[in-house]
Design an enzyme around this catalytic site. Sequence first.
Site, mmCIF file in Angstrom:
data_model
loop_
_atom_site.group_PDB
_atom_site.id
_atom_site.type_symbol
_atom_site.label_atom_id
_atom_site.label_comp_id
_atom_site.label_asym_id
_atom_site.label_seq_id
_atom_site.Cartn_x
_atom_site.Cartn_y
_atom_site.Cartn_z
ATOM 1 N N ALA A 109 0.852 -1.199 0.000
ATOM 2 C CA ALA A 109 0.000 0.000 0.000
ATOM 3 C C ALA A 109 0.875 1.232 0.000
ATOM 4 C CB ALA A 109 -0.864 0.009 1.247
ATOM 5 N N ASP A 110 0.312 2.329 -0.473
ATOM 6 C CA ASP A 110 0.987 3.587 -0.231
ATOM 7 C C ASP A 110 0.721 3.949 1.233
ATOM 8 O OD1 ASP A 110 1.374 6.522 -2.336
ATOM 9 O OD2 ASP A 110 2.288 5.970 -0.438
#
Length: 756
Positions: free
Chosen positions: A314-315
Amino acid sequence: MKRNFIACFLLLTSLAAGAKQQGETSMTLPDGNGSSREPVELNRNKRQPLPYKDATLPVETRVEDLLSRMTLYEKIAQLNQYTLGNNDNVNNIDEVVDKIPSETGSLIYFGDNASLRNAMQKKAVEETRLGIPILFGFDVIHGFRTVYPIPLAIGASWNPGLAGEACRVAAMEAWHAGIDWTFSPMVDIARDARWGRIAEGYGEDPYLTSVFGAASVKAYQGDDLSEPGNIAACLKHYVGYGASEAGRDYVPTEISRQTLWDTYLPPFEAGIKAGAATVMSSFNNISGIPGSANHYTMTEVLKEKWNHDGFVVADWNAVVQLISQGMAKDGKEAAMYAINAGLDMDMVDNLYMQHLEALLNEGKVSMERVDDAVRRILKLKFELGLFENPYTEEKPESEWVLLPESLETARNLAEESMVLLKNDGDVLPLEKDCKVALIGPMARNQKDLLGSWFGRGRAEDVTSIYDGLNEVMETSVAYAPGCDFDGSDTSGFAEAVRVASESDVVVLCLGEKRNWSGENASRSTIALPGIQEDLLMTLKETGKPIVVVLSNGRSLDLTRISPAADAVLETWQPGVMGGPAVASVLTGGTNPSGRLTVTFPYTTGQIPVYYNHRESGRRGSQGLYQDIPSTPMYEFGYGLSYTDYEYGQVTVSADSFTVNDRITASVTVRNAGDMDGKETVQWYICDPYSSLTRPVKELKHFEKRLLKAGEEYTFTFEIDPMRDLSFVNGEGERFIEPGDFYIMVKDQKVRITLTE
Ligand code: GLC
């Protein structure tokens, strides 16, 4: 009896250890649903290592063996990433996690060298039950300590080979600092310069971005990830982040499936084909489903259609953001959506640690999905050789930081990325004995030449334009700051005018601060602040020739600047060797060879404007602005040189062919000037009529080559119809239709016909 007792004790302690609560994770103890109660085979034959520790076995075998030994806690911990070190990421200030579980899968490492990393790795490898090494990642976007030009500049070099050399330098430095994995290359297509992250990608074209993204992946990863100096790459931000509405960061994006496949997916597909180990999911909401919870993009396309066997991270906090994006009611639901969509590792918001066990117990997430995510992460750790070599040898910085050959690469790339936009009266190149008045906020600046995402770069490492110019000029350079980046203080104008009046030529260095682009750095206008433009207008009254040198992280509105300047050189943010590179181009040591990879709009009001647009129904006659020109100021692919390149007639080996044929297009280019130079021949294809309308032209091939003064060379483009003339529909299915196509080079259009 004694041996059994010991064996039994070891078994109990190992089970307890596997289940023990680590650090401050808020995860509850496994309640027996997980594998913590599964029998853990004892290693009865001490001479033979456990299979997962046996480097002679295939990675898949080692992954399966290790997975079979892991408790639920240990599995879920692998899906988690914290930060380690002083998190100085300007856009993600977050408290430093000070009690990090030794079983964690990954850490974002904010260290200049490997010491802290090795200390943490030792806890993971030597103090946990299974000794699974941690994966250390970092944003090595355009250099680690030897910061080279921003990616938007790298693209403008049209030299993917040189870009790869720079990535090799970055990988070497990062590896020595204890980084196993970079969150790079960023391959987002961007067409709106209000969006600060346009600086981090290679521009507006899917093909050019694909070429540079693939070159970066191969350069970072090398042929064998376990070899010293190689680090895992991460394609980001998957996908469509560059379409952020109105250029504001983190906001929704409206992207049709057709545009997703036409424009935003191709660079990721190219990166996957190049072997990218990982992908980072994007913040943006993709027409209703955020990138970090998008099953279609992360699973159906990436993992099923493209068979990506790496993992998706994920960012930063992108999972918890699903709440504010209106998709999840709470963190638990956010974790459920994300992992079920195919997001394997949770970056810093700790939601997988907190909720996956309960989600498994409630049947909302399957053990198969968790195991699949763990496998993907373990696979990379084995491929990197972390089980055999978990620690980084701590060498003196002098052996790997800012080496002369690294600086040379950074300089070459900076020189080749600069774009000469205007050069009236051949005011450039400057004579080395002329009297230069160097003026402006960027003239002696160091830190802002680094640009955004400058890794572990330091301002003191940067050679300023002033110092670079003084190195090459035979007369000392006069200097005046003139004004600040912004504000309304004109008190420095008088001194600037005085210095200018006593010179032969003014070199006016204007531009942006490094934090005016990059993440969370959108601007409502792409014009430079008025004070900078006013300084130019004031200096113009001196009657001296004015060369404007721009250092910025986006395309700019130059409607006031360009007409007032005699020459304009776009240097972007050129990194540690910016000064010498600018000086070399200004004085003719380097013949400028950069070409734009983003369109420079006439003004902010034109945005979005890009070259590969579809046609209007009223071609060029109506639908135009009433108050400004409807064409951009400088087009994609544009750039001047100090020499003239004469193009011959484009010829083709056949003007009609079938889909199974290959035809070769050729054009001879001659350097008609008296200065050596590098020319990039850009090959475009136009498909004027098709059942799915195509852009007015699309870049399909380019080649950059040194042409000595007077030398000519025949550039060729071998056209593979299925590769170069086909297109995809909204389901990613590739099509080709017979009919006319045009090959376009410069202002030439040559028709070719694909028969049935
Ligand atoms: C940031 C950026 C991403 C970066 C990550 C880790 O928010 O969006 O590009 O890799 O967080 O720093």
